[in-house]
Scaffold this active site. Structure first.
Site, mmCIF file in Angstrom:
data_model
loop_
_atom_site.group_PDB
_atom_site.id
_atom_site.type_symbol
_atom_site.label_atom_id
_atom_site.label_comp_id
_atom_site.label_asym_id
_atom_site.label_seq_id
_atom_site.Cartn_x
_atom_site.Cartn_y
_atom_site.Cartn_z
ATOM 1 N N LYS A 23 2.976 10.867 -11.319
ATOM 2 C CA LYS A 23 1.807 10.367 -12.833
ATOM 3 C C LYS A 23 2.633 9.155 -12.206
ATOM 4 C CE LYS A 23 -1.666 12.911 -15.004
ATOM 5 N NZ LYS A 23 -1.496 13.648 -16.814
ATOM 6 N N HIS B 126 -1.042 9.864 -27.782
ATOM 7 C CA HIS B 126 -1.556 8.558 -27.648
ATOM 8 C C HIS B 126 -1.926 7.263 -28.392
ATOM 9 C CE1 HIS B 126 -1.092 9.951 -22.800
ATOM 10 N NE2 HIS B 126 0.257 9.997 -22.949
ATOM 11 N N GLU C 223 8.616 17.054 -25.954
ATOM 12 C CA GLU C 223 8.437 17.075 -24.012
ATOM 13 C C GLU C 223 8.842 19.096 -23.587
ATOM 14 O OE1 GLU C 223 5.313 16.278 -22.892
ATOM 15 O OE2 GLU C 223 5.399 13.917 -22.527
ATOM 16 N N LYS D 103 6.239 22.406 -15.060
ATOM 17 C CA LYS D 103 5.566 21.268 -14.321
ATOM 18 C C LYS D 103 5.335 21.598 -12.987
ATOM 19 C CE LYS D 103 4.582 16.757 -14.541
ATOM 20 N NZ LYS D 103 4.545 15.559 -15.181
ATOM 21 N N ARG E 102 0.837 -1.061 0.073
ATOM 22 C CA ARG E 102 -0.343 -0.202 0.393
ATOM 23 C C ARG E 102 0.589 1.349 -0.268
ATOM 24 N NH1 ARG E 102 -3.070 -3.079 3.401
ATOM 25 N NH2 ARG E 102 -4.944 -4.001 2.408
ATOM 26 N N HIS F 177 7.249 7.679 -27.474
ATOM 27 C CA HIS F 177 6.373 8.632 -27.412
ATOM 28 C C HIS F 177 6.111 10.014 -27.221
ATOM 29 C CE1 HIS F 177 3.318 10.111 -24.081
ATOM 30 N NE2 HIS F 177 4.272 11.159 -23.824
ATOM 31 N N ASN G 180 -1.173 18.063 -21.275
ATOM 32 C CA ASN G 180 -1.535 16.752 -22.377
ATOM 33 C C ASN G 180 -1.570 17.075 -23.498
ATOM 34 O OD1 ASN G 180 -2.263 14.511 -19.924
ATOM 35 N ND2 ASN G 180 -4.319 15.250 -19.640
ATOM 36 N N ARG H 50 -4.042 20.965 -14.657
ATOM 37 C CA ARG H 50 -2.549 20.573 -15.257
ATOM 38 C C ARG H 50 -3.481 19.230 -16.289
ATOM 39 N NH1 ARG H 50 0.332 15.800 -11.533
ATOM 40 N NH2 ARG H 50 2.147 14.692 -12.890
ATOM 41 N N HIS I 108 -1.376 15.421 -26.324
ATOM 42 C CA HIS I 108 -0.837 13.867 -26.414
ATOM 43 C C HIS I 108 -2.449 12.866 -26.812
ATOM 44 C CE1 HIS I 108 2.405 15.043 -23.857
ATOM 45 N NE2 HIS I 108 1.891 13.560 -23.174
ATOM 46 N N GLU J 30 -5.172 16.506 -11.436
ATOM 47 C CA GLU J 30 -5.660 16.814 -12.626
ATOM 48 C C GLU J 30 -7.815 17.295 -12.733
ATOM 49 O OE1 GLU J 30 -3.940 15.127 -16.351
ATOM 50 O OE2 GLU J 30 -5.826 15.377 -16.818
HETATM 51 P P1 NAD Z 1 12.397 4.880 -21.983
HETATM 52 O O1 NAD Z 1 12.164 4.321 -21.169
HETATM 53 O O2 NAD Z 1 11.483 3.940 -22.709
HETATM 54 O O3 NAD Z 1 13.588 5.232 -22.542
HETATM 55 C C1 NAD Z 1 13.959 5.818 -23.889
HETATM 56 C C2 NAD Z 1 15.140 4.658 -24.178
HETATM 57 O O4 NAD Z 1 16.268 5.430 -23.633
HETATM 58 C C3 NAD Z 1 15.275 2.995 -23.445
HETATM 59 O O5 NAD Z 1 15.163 2.160 -24.288
HETATM 60 C C4 NAD Z 1 15.625 2.847 -22.486
HETATM 61 O O6 NAD Z 1 16.811 1.876 -21.843
HETATM 62 C C5 NAD Z 1 16.545 3.931 -22.881
HETATM 63 N N1 NAD Z 1 17.668 4.316 -21.830
HETATM 64 C C6 NAD Z 1 16.837 5.453 -21.136
HETATM 65 N N2 NAD Z 1 18.524 5.901 -20.553
HETATM 66 C C7 NAD Z 1 18.981 6.121 -21.385
HETATM 67 C C8 NAD Z 1 20.328 6.371 -20.837
HETATM 68 N N3 NAD Z 1 20.793 7.633 -20.053
HETATM 69 N N4 NAD Z 1 21.486 6.091 -21.980
HETATM 70 C C9 NAD Z 1 21.044 5.144 -22.932
HETATM 71 N N5 NAD Z 1 19.777 4.670 -23.219
HETATM 72 C C10 NAD Z 1 19.332 4.770 -21.874
HETATM 73 O O7 NAD Z 1 11.837 6.214 -22.909
HETATM 74 P P2 NAD Z 1 11.153 7.597 -22.662
HETATM 75 O O8 NAD Z 1 10.981 8.706 -23.528
HETATM 76 O O9 NAD Z 1 12.600 8.366 -20.754
HETATM 77 O O10 NAD Z 1 9.651 7.514 -21.624
HETATM 78 C C11 NAD Z 1 8.518 7.126 -22.319
HETATM 79 C C12 NAD Z 1 7.786 6.484 -20.883
HETATM 80 O O11 NAD Z 1 7.608 8.167 -19.475
HETATM 81 C C13 NAD Z 1 6.222 6.844 -22.278
HETATM 82 O O12 NAD Z 1 5.650 5.130 -21.493
HETATM 83 C C14 NAD Z 1 5.132 8.137 -21.659
HETATM 84 O O13 NAD Z 1 3.564 7.810 -21.210
HETATM 85 C C15 NAD Z 1 5.758 8.371 -20.375
HETATM 86 N N6 NAD Z 1 5.385 9.892 -19.757
HETATM 87 C C16 NAD Z 1 5.178 9.977 -18.456
HETATM 88 C C17 NAD Z 1 4.992 10.739 -17.504
HETATM 89 C C18 NAD Z 1 3.834 11.328 -16.730
HETATM 90 O O14 NAD Z 1 3.717 12.445 -15.969
HETATM 91 N N7 NAD Z 1 4.101 10.218 -15.781
HETATM 92 C C19 NAD Z 1 4.773 12.145 -18.474
HETATM 93 C C20 NAD Z 1 5.604 12.215 -20.014
HETATM 94 C C21 NAD Z 1 5.408 10.353 -20.483
HETATM 95 N N1 GLY Z 2 2.702 14.176 -18.200
HETATM 96 C C1 GLY Z 2 1.115 14.523 -18.082
HETATM 97 C C2 GLY Z 2 1.000 15.306 -16.035
HETATM 98 O O1 GLY Z 2 1.743 14.900 -16.152
HETATM 99 O O2 GLY Z 2 0.154 15.170 -16.407
#
Ligand code: NAD
Ligand code: GLY
Length: 369
Positions: free
Chosen positions: A143, A252, A185, A227, A121, A265, A245, A241, A248, A237
């Site tokens: 998130k 998405h 982003e 942010k 939890r 992404h 998006n 907030r 998005h 949100e």
């Molecule tokens: P990712 O986590 O898949 O990383 C991209 C690639 O780079 C992967 O293959 C990873 O292994 C590699 N990598 C990461 N750091 C590295 C480094 N320093 N050196 C070498 N390789 C490295 O993708 P991302 O673009 O970081 O994140 C995308 C995700 O984030 C999506 O799922 C998206 O929905 C999510 N997201 C979430 C929020 C939120 O508010 N929670 C906001 C935006 C995006």
């Molecule tokens: N990336 C969208 C949020 O954090 O609300």
């Protein structure tokens, strides 16, 4: 080093931004008064590069870190990998006073964060983002969650980290395509909140793409500050907030329809933001010149601004858009730009207008994909 505070009362936390911060991770965690046991969750690309350094820093500060490695890539952001992590945590006898360190990009951050939100939890969470996208966006704001086949991030929670550590030096090993995806982003923040940032990106994009440390530090800090302010006003949100998006809804949907593989992404939301800009021109009078500036900045960053879809894929994209979390009472709601630096949210848009604007984004299949 730059520090940005996320103002959430007694759950406020710091985002530390600078070169080489990974070696001070243990000391930073020590100041939070966390339990001794922790688990570093990372992926199969990042763990070989940085998990040892993170673990050694934690050990030097008296912590006892364990490690869990998930496969790299968006397809790992699923309930099956969450379940793997639960079993590993149980095997390690992780207690309620232990904490999770999410070391990696947004996939690791979202998944490890969801594990932290739900295991026993709720365990404390420290985000150590290693992609540009995760440093400017996903590690901040709480998130967390995973994808279902039916859509992105459909299972999740709000679980704020206790600390975010952005070591800019980790970006040196990031593949160029992933760095470019992060700029989707970054550009978004300019469009939604800061015309000066947008102009700065137009001016400094080349040194930023070359990973110039000074330029990156300032831009990452500015994005985090935007942010942090948005999340500080509307953590869960209820309203504002939603501006985060921008682009998005279509983004998405493209990710889901292509099976979380073809488009990163950042690439999917680049297309989505150009779509939202065109929609904004049609409905809010965003000047055509601004639409061109937006499209051209994404293009200069090496990001896609149009898509090639078969009629079947197009139908699936429409269906996925209707399933997106931003849909309300069956209507698809959009964040739209009045001008660069200012947006409105929650705008219901008629299906006919969506179809019309979508046509402008389509490339012919024969055009080389
Ligand atoms: P990712 O986590 O898949 O990383 C991209 C690639 O780079 C992967 O293959 C990873 O292994 C590699 N990598 C990461 N750091 C590295 C480094 N320093 N050196 C070498 N390789 C490295 O993708 P991302 O673009 O970081 O994140 C995308 C995700 O984030 C999506 O799922 C998206 O929905 C999510 N997201 C979430 C929020 C939120 O508010 N929670 C906001 C935006 C995006
Ligand atoms: N990336 C969208 C949020 O954090 O609300």
């Amino acid at each position: 080093m730059r520090v940005v505070r996320v103002p959430l009362g007694e759950r406020a936390y710091s985002i530390r931004i600078g070169e080489g911060l990974l070696s001070g991770l243990g000391q930073d965690c020590e100041r939070l008064g966390l339990g001794r046991h922790c688990t570093i969750i990372s992926d199969s690309n990042v763990a070989p590069l940085y998990a040892r350094r993170a673990a050694q820093s934690l050990e030097r500060a008296g912590f006892e870190p364990r490690e869990i490695t998930i496969p790299a890539g968006e397809t790992a952001k699923c309930l099956a990998r969450v379940s793997d992590c639960y079993h590993e945590l149980a095997r390690h006898r992780a207690g309620r006073d232990s904490f999770i360190v999410a070391l990696g990009g947004g996939v690791v951050g979202d998944l490890a964060g969801f594990v932290a939100a739900t295991y026993l939890r709720g365990l404390a969470l420290v985000q150590v983002p290693t992609t540009l996208l995760a440093q400017v966006d996903s590690s901040v704001g709480g998130k967390v969650g995973v994808n279902l086949k039916a859509g992105k991030n459909l299972v999740g929670a709000f679980h704020q980290p206790r600390l975010v550590v952005c070591d800019l030096a980790t970006l040196e090993t990031l593949p160029p395509r992933e760095l470019r995806a992060g700029f989707a982003e970054v550009i978004k923040y300019g469009i939604i909140a800061d015309a000066r940032l947008f102009r700065r990106l137009e001016r400094d994009l080349d040194p930023l793409l070359r990973r110039d440390g000074g330029a990156l530090a300032a831009v990452v800090a500015r994005c985090c500050a935007i942010k942090a302010a948005v999340v500080g006003h509307d953590e869960t949100e209820q309203g504002r907030r939603a501006v985060l998006n921008f682009g998005h809804t279509v983004g998405h949907a493209l990710e889901a329809v292509f099976g979380y593989g073809k488009y990163l992404h950042g690439e999917a939301i680049a297309v989505g933001q150009v779509f939202a800009a065109r929609l904004s021109a049609r409905l809010l009078g965003l000047p055509e010149g601004d639409v061109d500036r937006i499209r051209s900045l994404f293009e200069r960053a090496g990001l896609p601004t149009s898509v090639c879809l078969s009629p079947h894929q197009r139908e699936n994209v429409s269906r996925a858009m209707r399933l997106d979390k931003k849909t309300s009472a069956g209507e698809i709601r959009f964040v739209l730009a009045e001008r660069i630096g200012q947006v409105v949210w929650g705008r219901a848009v008629a299906a006919s207008v969506i179809r019309e604007v979508f046509d402008l984004l389509l490339r012919k299949p024969s055009g080389g994909g």
